[in-house]
Design a protein around this motif. Structure first.
Motif, mmCIF file in Angstrom:
data_model
loop_
_atom_site.group_PDB
_atom_site.id
_atom_site.type_symbol
_atom_site.label_atom_id
_atom_site.label_comp_id
_atom_site.label_asym_id
_atom_site.label_seq_id
_atom_site.Cartn_x
_atom_site.Cartn_y
_atom_site.Cartn_z
ATOM 1 N N ASP A 212 0.579 -1.073 0.161
ATOM 2 C CA ASP A 212 -0.053 0.256 -0.082
ATOM 3 C C ASP A 212 0.793 1.040 0.005
ATOM 4 O O ASP A 212 1.840 1.506 1.357
ATOM 5 C CB ASP A 212 -0.647 -0.019 1.259
ATOM 6 C CG ASP A 212 -1.503 1.444 1.045
ATOM 7 O OD1 ASP A 212 -1.516 1.995 0.390
ATOM 8 O OD2 ASP A 212 -2.561 0.786 2.157
ATOM 9 N N ASN A 213 1.165 1.764 -1.143
ATOM 10 C CA ASN A 213 1.997 3.236 -1.330
ATOM 11 C C ASN A 213 0.742 3.887 -1.670
ATOM 12 O O ASN A 213 1.141 5.372 -2.254
ATOM 13 C CB ASN A 213 2.672 3.029 -2.413
ATOM 14 C CG ASN A 213 3.691 4.075 -2.732
ATOM 15 O OD1 ASN A 213 4.343 4.717 -1.619
ATOM 16 N ND2 ASN A 213 4.270 4.186 -4.017
ATOM 17 N N SER A 220 -6.612 3.693 0.007
ATOM 18 C CA SER A 220 -6.269 2.447 1.675
ATOM 19 C C SER A 220 -7.240 1.552 2.741
ATOM 20 O O SER A 220 -7.037 0.259 2.527
ATOM 21 C CB SER A 220 -5.609 2.936 1.843
ATOM 22 O OG SER A 220 -4.016 3.524 1.791
ATOM 23 N N ARG A 224 -8.348 -2.654 2.367
ATOM 24 C CA ARG A 224 -8.191 -3.519 3.870
ATOM 25 C C ARG A 224 -9.705 -3.873 4.001
ATOM 26 O O ARG A 224 -10.245 -4.909 4.248
ATOM 27 C CB ARG A 224 -8.911 -2.288 4.670
ATOM 28 C CG ARG A 224 -7.396 -1.553 5.679
ATOM 29 C CD ARG A 224 -7.080 -0.291 6.811
ATOM 30 N NE ARG A 224 -8.092 0.358 6.074
ATOM 31 C CZ ARG A 224 -7.699 1.632 6.575
ATOM 32 N NH1 ARG A 224 -6.016 1.600 6.162
ATOM 33 N NH2 ARG A 224 -8.514 2.672 6.021
ATOM 34 N N ARG A 236 -1.534 -7.103 3.753
ATOM 35 C CA ARG A 236 -1.809 -5.447 3.546
ATOM 36 C C ARG A 236 -0.224 -4.996 3.742
ATOM 37 O O ARG A 236 -0.227 -5.061 5.364
ATOM 38 C CB ARG A 236 -2.571 -4.896 3.639
ATOM 39 C CG ARG A 236 -2.503 -3.458 3.529
ATOM 40 C CD ARG A 236 -4.296 -2.664 3.252
ATOM 41 N NE ARG A 236 -3.822 -1.192 3.815
ATOM 42 C CZ ARG A 236 -3.301 -0.356 5.137
ATOM 43 N NH1 ARG A 236 -2.960 -1.212 5.833
ATOM 44 N NH2 ARG A 236 -3.221 0.788 5.170
ATOM 45 N N ARG A 238 1.581 -1.222 4.261
ATOM 46 C CA ARG A 238 2.348 -0.036 3.787
ATOM 47 C C ARG A 238 3.304 0.729 4.149
ATOM 48 O O ARG A 238 4.246 0.006 5.011
ATOM 49 C CB ARG A 238 1.319 0.546 5.244
ATOM 50 C CG ARG A 238 0.929 2.017 5.268
ATOM 51 C CD ARG A 238 0.380 3.284 3.770
ATOM 52 N NE ARG A 238 -0.193 4.078 3.926
ATOM 53 C CZ ARG A 238 0.010 4.987 2.679
ATOM 54 N NH1 ARG A 238 -0.759 4.541 1.873
ATOM 55 N NH2 ARG A 238 -0.340 6.488 2.555
#
Length: 463
Positions: A212-213, A220, A224, A236, A238
């Motif tokens: 997750d960028n 984001s 989820r 996931r 981050r």
């Protein structure tokens, strides 16, 4: 120079008047040999004609012995490189590899029968697509793919390789890590995740990994939420955003720093797949809408590195172009080293390549690919990765992956059967509904590619 101003380089001086079509097939044979050229092997050129192909193969296999079955006396002007000519195969003849060049008018069934009659470790068959397309190569134990020669009029050539001594693959369920670095607009991401949910994973054990960028909190949150909507494990991770990434209706603006940070992220995905015992890592960009059968199809192809071909209108003044290429940065045709072509010749070769991908659907061997790629554990263990190759100035991490893979002995393949929809711009979102209608209709291959071009608002003519 030729009359149209092109500079022509003779591929090799040893056969000045060899039939040009058979020469190009011999070149493809050398590129697809199931063993390295430096090894000591015995090779049989089953349809040697006047013996020129036998001599050509022998020249580039200096430690091997190449036998040729000739239908006439071998040409006297052929240099002696160690090749041997036979009028017929003697009883008990054995070799390491039998090679068969199939002429356009030659029945493929007769070729298969004759090849089977030779006691050999490997079989290598090259045949025109029109002749070979009806054969179920996989059921016969062959690995088959399509090739394009340097001459557009040759059409598509099928290259089929069979290892008679290969062990049967285990029936264990393949484990696939479906992974994506995600920095995406929510409107596009929604359709990407919907496509992942629709994937048919029957017979596969899958898990998802999202790096997750995102710079949009909604994106984001969508990642989820995805974890609660699928039964497979979803991981996931981050990572900080750090640098702006601009996307407009015209193009996406990449910087060197963005590219090599992304390369490190992708290499982290490959490492995770290796560390957790997956058989494949499936790296897919988050602006693609995948056909539901994509993953099963790609795993079933049993290739170490394979991309699914999709089409993009990169610029509004261009036709749809693929996510694969032949050489260098983004060259879409074959040419010999240092060969100079005028614009008309380049255009003819590009058109032939694109129409082959679109209308002679199947697996193609290429030199560049990306964005929707399945990579085997074997390739990852050998060192295939996205990091920058020092001294190579080609732009983009995918190109460095491809060069490294070829250097490590892994061929690159692309499948044109189930093209995803690429949402390169937000203005292309209305195409999603039409894409799912095409999928629901059950069309694949050339028919689906034609429909995709219409969906993109363009027409690609058959070369």
């Amino acid at each position: 120079r030729t009359t149209d101003g092109n500079r022509c380089l003779t591929p090799t001086p040893i056969i000045p008047s060899m039939d040009a079509y058979r020469l190009r097939l011999a070149q493809l044979a050398l590129e697809n040999l199931p063993f390295p050229r430096h090894q000591t092997r015995t090779v049989l050129d089953l349809y040697a004609a006047d013996g020129a192909t036998t001599q050509y193969l022998q020249y580039f296999l200096p430690y091997s012995t190449v036998f040729g079955v000739t239908t006439e006396s071998p040409r006297r002007d052929l240099a002696a490189c160690g090749q041997r000519y036979l009028a017929a195969l003697p009883n008990g003849f054995q070799c390491d590899c039998v090679v068969a060049f199939v002429e356009p008018s030659q029945p493929i069934e007769a070729t298969l029968e004759q090849v089977r009659g030779v006691e050999a470790h490997w079989e290598l068959i090259l045949a025109p697509w029109q002749t070979a397309q009806a054969v179920d190569w996989q059921s016969l134990g062959y690995q088959a793919h399509n090739e394009i020669t340097e001459e557009p009029n040759d059409g598509v050539i099928v290259v089929a390789v069979r290892d008679r001594e290969a062990q049967q693959q285990a029936n264990a369920t393949p484990r696939v890590l479906i992974a994506s670095p995600v920095r995406q607009k929510p409107a596009i991401l929604r359709h990407f995740l919907d496509g992942l949910q629709r994937l048919d994973t029957t017979g596969l054990e899958v898990a998802y990994l999202f790096v997750d960028n995102n710079d949009d909190p909604q994106a984001s949150q969508m990642l989820r939420a995805f974890a609660e909507q699928v039964s497979a494990p979803v991981h996931r991770l981050r990572v900080p955003v750090a640098e702006p990434y601009q996307r407009t209706e015209v193009t996406h603006h990449w910087t060197e720093s963005l590219i090599w940070r992304l390369a490190a992220i992708k290499d982290g995905i490959l490492h995770a797949a290796l560390q957790h015992g997956y058989d494949y890592a499936f790296l897919v960009d988050s602006d693609l809408v995948l056909h539901p059968q994509t993953l099963r199809r790609m795993v079933g192809c049993r290739r170490d590195i394979l991309s699914q071909v999709f089409w993009t209108v990169w610029s509004h003044d261009q036709p749809p172009l693929p996510n694969i290429w032949y050489t260098d940065q983004y060259t879409l045709y074959r040419a010999r080293r240092e060969q100079v072509l005028n614009d008309a010749a380049k255009g003819q070769r590009i058109e032939a390549f694109l129409s082959a991908l679109a209308f002679s659907a199947g697996i193609y061997r290429v030199s560049g690919l990306g964005a929707c790629t399945l990579i085997s554990r074997r390739a990852i263990e050998a060192g295939v990765n996205f990091s920058e190759l020092r001294g190579c100035l080609l732009w983009g991490e995918d190109r460095h992956l491809c060069l490294r893979a070829e250097a490590l002995g892994f061929h690159l393949f692309a499948d044109t059967t189930l093209p995803p929809l690429h949402l390169y711009r937000e203005s292309e979102l209305p195409r999603v509904e039409a894409y799912w209608k095409l999928v629901k209709a059950g069309i694949q291959g050339a028919e689906l590619n034609r429909a995709m071009f219409e969906l993109l608002g363009r027409v690609l003519q058959v070369a």
